[in-house]
Design a protein around this motif. Structure first.
Motif: not given
Length: 277
Positions: A46, A48, A73, A76, A80, A95-96, A98-100, A102
């Motif tokens: 994973d 960030d 994600d 959550r 995607r 990147w978005r 709120n994507e931390r 991934m």
């Protein structure tokens, strides 16, 4: 599978093809799939994006490839799936916010192979990020299978089986492949007249074929192949002789070569080489 060997003379390269760490890995396909897949890439753990040295503010240059990106994600538990059309100029990865946490697995396809794997046309995809389902109707199922396993090597095996089936069910566009082969062989130093004459097609027919197969016009595609061919040679040799390069790649002079390279790479050839070598 079709007998295609463009990859033997042309290997698309990113702005920094040597970067790697635990959050980024780049794996070549099996020999049988090498004509159709440039590489598999993504994360073994994973990450960030906002804190990653590799994913944060990464320079992206046109590599004449398409990408199928599968992301999870892990905060959550959502997926995607994104289809990335060919880039026509350089950009900075985004990147978005709120994507931390991934996970990422992606497949990179050279421009000549995409019509054998995804949809049957790519008009309007240049510089676009699009829902993967538009080109791979079963993308959701593939994504779930990929992230059900943790080892990157196993994800590669799953993806290869998926791609093999799609190639087996495909019908190659021989005229487009003939035009692409000429373009690669000439290192992008070709005109619309050259390609049309080679195919025995009108300018209009040639334009239509390339826009449907790549999303780009023949001139746009040839310009990118010329830039990429030059970049690949610089990476192989680490040497920059402007006089030789001007002659070899059909530029008017040194200034023309430098301005053309900067259009796609944001910096001069000398600066680009120094940045990573």
């Amino acid at each position: 599978m079709s007998k295609i060997n463009f990859h033997c003379a042309y290997t698309a390269m990113t702005a920094d093809p040597f970067m790697t760490d635990a959050t980024y890995i780049n794996v070549l396909p099996s020999p049988a799939l090498a004509p159709y897949i440039r590489c598999f890439w993504g994360s073994e753990q994973d990450f960030d994006p906002a804190r990653s040295a590799i994913y944060r503010n990464t320079l992206i240059v046109p590599d004449t490839c398409f990408d199928l990106m599968l992301l999870k994600d892990n905060e959550r538990g959502t997926y995607r799936m994104t289809f990335v059309g060919m880039s026509s100029t350089y950009s900075i990865d985004q990147w978005r916010e709120n994507e931390r946490k991934m996970s990422l697995f992606a497949i990179r396809f050279p421009f000549w192979a995409m019509h054998l794997i995804g949809a049957d046309h790519y008009k309007g995809t240049m510089d676009q990020l699009l829902p993967a389902e538009e080109f791979f109707p079963d993308a959701q199922a593939l994504c779930e299978q990929i992230f059900d396993v943790t080892a990157f090597s196993e994800r590669v095996r799953l993806a290869e089986r998926y791609i093999e089936k799609r190639i087996a069910d495909s019908r190659p566009n021989s005229q487009f492949l003939n035009g692409a082969e000429l373009m690669v062989r000439q290192k992008g130093n070709v005109t619309l007249d050259d390609i049309s004459g080679h195919l025995g097609y009108s300018h209009r027919q040639t334009q239509r074929i390339f826009r449907e197969m790549t999303g780009l016009s023949p001139k746009q595609m040839a310009d990118l192949v010329r830039y990429q061919s030059l970049w690949q040679e610089l990476l192989r040799s680490g040497d920059l002789n402007y006089q030789d390069m001007v002659h070899k790649y059909g530029y008017a002079d040194q200034s023309h070569l430098i301005s053309h390279f900067k259009k796609y790479h944001s910096m001069t050839p000398r600066e680009a080489v120094k940045r990573i070598l």
